[in-house]
Design an enzyme around this catalytic site. Sequence first.
Site, PDB file in Angstrom:
ATOM      1  N   ASP A 300     107.228  74.336  64.339  1.00  0.00           N
ATOM      2  CA  ASP A 300     107.763  75.043  65.498  1.00  0.00           C
ATOM      3  C   ASP A 300     107.276  76.491  65.503  1.00  0.00           C
ATOM      4  O   ASP A 300     107.053  77.080  66.547  1.00  0.00           O
ATOM      5  CB  ASP A 300     109.290  75.010  65.496  1.00  0.00           C
ATOM      6  CG  ASP A 300     109.858  75.410  66.848  1.00  0.00           C
ATOM      7  OD1 ASP A 300     109.842  74.564  67.756  1.00  0.00           O
ATOM      8  OD2 ASP A 300     110.260  76.569  66.997  1.00  0.00           O
ATOM      9  N   GLY A 435     109.267  77.679  69.917  1.00  0.00           N
ATOM     10  CA  GLY A 435     107.926  77.134  69.996  1.00  0.00           C
ATOM     11  C   GLY A 435     107.815  75.869  70.831  1.00  0.00           C
ATOM     12  O   GLY A 435     107.197  75.840  71.897  1.00  0.00           O
ATOM     13  N   LEU A 436     108.423  74.792  70.385  1.00  0.00           N
ATOM     14  CA  LEU A 436     108.318  73.516  71.080  1.00  0.00           C
ATOM     15  C   LEU A 436     108.827  73.643  72.491  1.00  0.00           C
ATOM     16  O   LEU A 436     108.311  73.050  73.425  1.00  0.00           O
ATOM     17  CB  LEU A 436     109.151  72.465  70.341  1.00  0.00           C
ATOM     18  CG  LEU A 436     108.351  71.543  69.456  1.00  0.00           C
ATOM     19  CD1 LEU A 436     109.275  70.560  68.781  1.00  0.00           C
ATOM     20  CD2 LEU A 436     107.300  70.814  70.284  1.00  0.00           C
TER      21      LEU A 436
END
Lengths: 555, 422
Positions: A300, A435-436
Amino acid sequence: MELTLWTYEGPPHVGAMRIATSMEGVHYVLHAPQGDTYADLLFTMIERRGLRPPVTYTTFQARDLGGDTAELVQRSIRQAVERFQPEALLVGESCTAELIQDQPGALAGGMNLGVPMVNLELPAYSKKENWGAAETFYQLVRTLLKAQLPAPGTPKPSPSRWRDEGRRPRVNLLGPSLLGFRCRDDVLEITRLLAEHGIDVAVVAPLGSRPADLERIPTADANVCLYPEVAGPVCSWLERSFGTPVVRTVPIGIGATAAFLRELHGVLDLALPADLQSLEGQPSEAERRSRLPWYSRSVDSTYLTGKRVFIFADATHAIAAARIASKELGFQVVGLGSYSREQAREVRAAAAELGLEALITDDYLVVEKAMGEAAAELVLGTQMERHSAKRLGLPCAVISAPLHVQDVPARYSPQMGWEGANVIFDSWVHPLMMGLEEHLIGMFRHDFEFVDGHRSHLGDGAPAAAGTGEPEAAGTAAAGPAADPVPAPGTTTAADAVREALESLWTADGEAELAKIPFFVRGKVRKNTEAFARERGLARIDAEALYDAKAHFSR
Amino acid sequence: MGVSAPPIQPSPPDILKESGQREVFCGLTSIVWLHRRMPDAFFLVVGSRTCAHLIQSAAGVMIFAEPRFGTAILGERDLAGLADANEELDRLVKDLLERRPEIRTLFLVGSCPSEVIKLDLAKAAERLNTQLLGRVRVLNYSGSGIETTFTQGEDNALLAMLPLLPSSDEEQLLIVGTLADAVEDRFRLIFERLGITTVRSLPPRRSTDLPPVGKGTRVLLAQPFLSATARALQHRGATLLSAPYPFGVEGSRDWMAAAATAFGVPTERFNAVLDPLVERGRRALEPHRQVLAGKRLFLLPDSQMEIPLARFLSRECGMELVEVGTPYLDRQLMAADLALLPPATQLSEGQDVDLQLERVRAARPDLVLCGLGLANPLEAEGIATKWSIELVFSPIHGCDQAGELAELFARPLRRRALLQLS
Ligand code: SF4
Ligand code: SF4
């Protein structure tokens, strides 16, 4: 003469108040006019202290000036000593009293008070709060240790004195104070960390100590200089006069905590545990004790790579933040600076290592400008930068004093040691898009259910609507009551005019192209494109100009 | 005229005068509301880092990107020679005005350091006025802690504006003292209904919109801390109306009654306009009165609003007054409110904070009105508090605001009743 709208540091006598208020059994008689009593609220409101600062102000008035203000000083000192029965007394003056030259310290010296007294001379027209704190702490320690000073030529105590004396090694933690950033929790964290390595803490000062504790300072085998802003001078003096070695690494971040422990083991002549020896393939103490190393390596966090970070803080926290950002989180530091002129050299060196030039200033407008020009994506700063970042629509985490009441959290949240690294990971990454999530939002943003601007987790880091000098609903520094019920009329400034002129440059297809850009970078793209257009003297900004700018800025 | 003004009784005899340590802001603090009142004005304090830090701490960290106030911080060089200091000030003002072209009035605000070194800001203002050729008007006044407490800064600021007021004997009602814009609009509307049509304000909303003053001017003070301004207006021919200050339903009604009497408004008309407001105000007050009635209140000296507030809280909210402190007592300006205080109310003037806190502890009041420096320490001792500074920032004037004003005092007590922490 210097124009100041907002300041990072108060006057030096506020630094002295920080020392007096951090301690117990100390009283400060301050020759100052009534308005200067405002400083009490820094402690009672920002730190939510349930006790008044141990300060007696003479609160002289104009009509006293014709008469005998010296008598007023002496009366205040006598009454304060009687009423509060301090174990040590600080006597000093604020900016105005400095001008009338009553020399309250000298007056107190002639009074036979029966308590140790420190005459504080803190030049109000050239020095500031942190300097005042450091000087006060140094003068106080010096006064209290006068009787114990070793004769010149006395050999330095051996670093392994503890072994000969058949006890555990012990150190002092010097520098933590009120209105410092997270000092309360840092002390706890470092004390625990040391205990795990078999090291005791002799004295923590000034926070929570009494004058009698300061007298025990020489019993320690080393001094840990936790906050150089406050403890730098006293640690150097103790090293010179008592031969006590100083541990100077400030344990903020993974690398620095490990380096701190290594330095400490070296200074105390302790064997280095295997997991501090950075051996290949072996899990280090950092890996065992902190989540930051793994969190930072986990997928991530890939999205954190190269995030442009702008840092401005006191020297200790700025330098630490730069190292953590660049080495431990994989950010790109695009600006580094500090308002701590006393530590400018260290900040410059840290900046040079990152190929940057340090920004040393106490003008927050200069900092705000640099922040904008650096095209930062995350700001790590003080409360001042938090406000600037808000105006620029940038996410921000506060990493240093000056504080707001919200920087004194109820929960345990140190900055130092292994737990400090965890806290830092959370509080710096939290304002950013996960992130994701960033990836998914990119994928789904054409979905009709997707609402532009939805990212409630950004909280106050969410881009501001207009982003110029609009008032925000903030309260008093102290506690944020609804102090702004009457909205102040916005004024049209030159900056607004420039903004309008730029906005009118956009063509319909330029706007349409801009709208396709994910909202969380749109503001930045707009700004960059406008800067690019201005630089090139473009008459209009169309889709092509936008892509030209994008190419220009892609790094 | 049938509109009754409150009867003036002899003022309470016992006043405790104290001159020890004070725990009160200096007059610079009033910049915090003055700059909001007049958005085309800039307040430049000529002082020290302490002065800058005070305003910042009182105003809240960076509410504005570029606030309309700032401090010209004196450095060692300025102290070395006044000639240099004057030159520096001119330079700094020029830079400032270049950056802020929207500023129409610049107030140079004196501080303790500027006064002690005898930096002549009146001369500086004169000099700058000549240099700026009327583009920006430069005024000066003192907000220093050796001359002024907290709200007195506004008194001095208004006094500095007085020479600029044109002379006119036109009949008008002049409301003096900063009000929140919304509150001011309400008052104007009510006065209009009463048939008082020419109503002007000092300070005005635009610093250049200065009201005239002269024989036809009737002055109604909206704030109790404007002694010098009130006197100077009288010198210019204005008549000062005596009334309680417009806090609470009764105070606001009497305040407006003073104007109505002066302007010959028939009683029936006054009652027709005010009765519904009074009735509604009382209704809004009622739930808070229930919380406050019988509770004992101690007011520490701070904003100079203590006496009128004490009058409101005792007469309309049923609170018992333990001690009413005031930084200084202007008997003339307080006459109407003093007369309405319960007989034998303990007043104190000035302060010796340690002694006063001992009295607080001994009396164990249910609520203490005090500054921010004392609030948490008293709470920690188990004594409920209300911060006085909120009263100068919140719209609290008028019948319509009486409920809100009472609520500010009832909230700490309500909160205590709500919390169950053990
Ligand atoms: S009391 Fe005087 S020195 Fe202190 S802040 Fe007020 S004006 Fe400045
Ligand atoms: S707040 Fe919104 S954007 Fe953030 S994680 Fe939750 S759902 Fe996603």
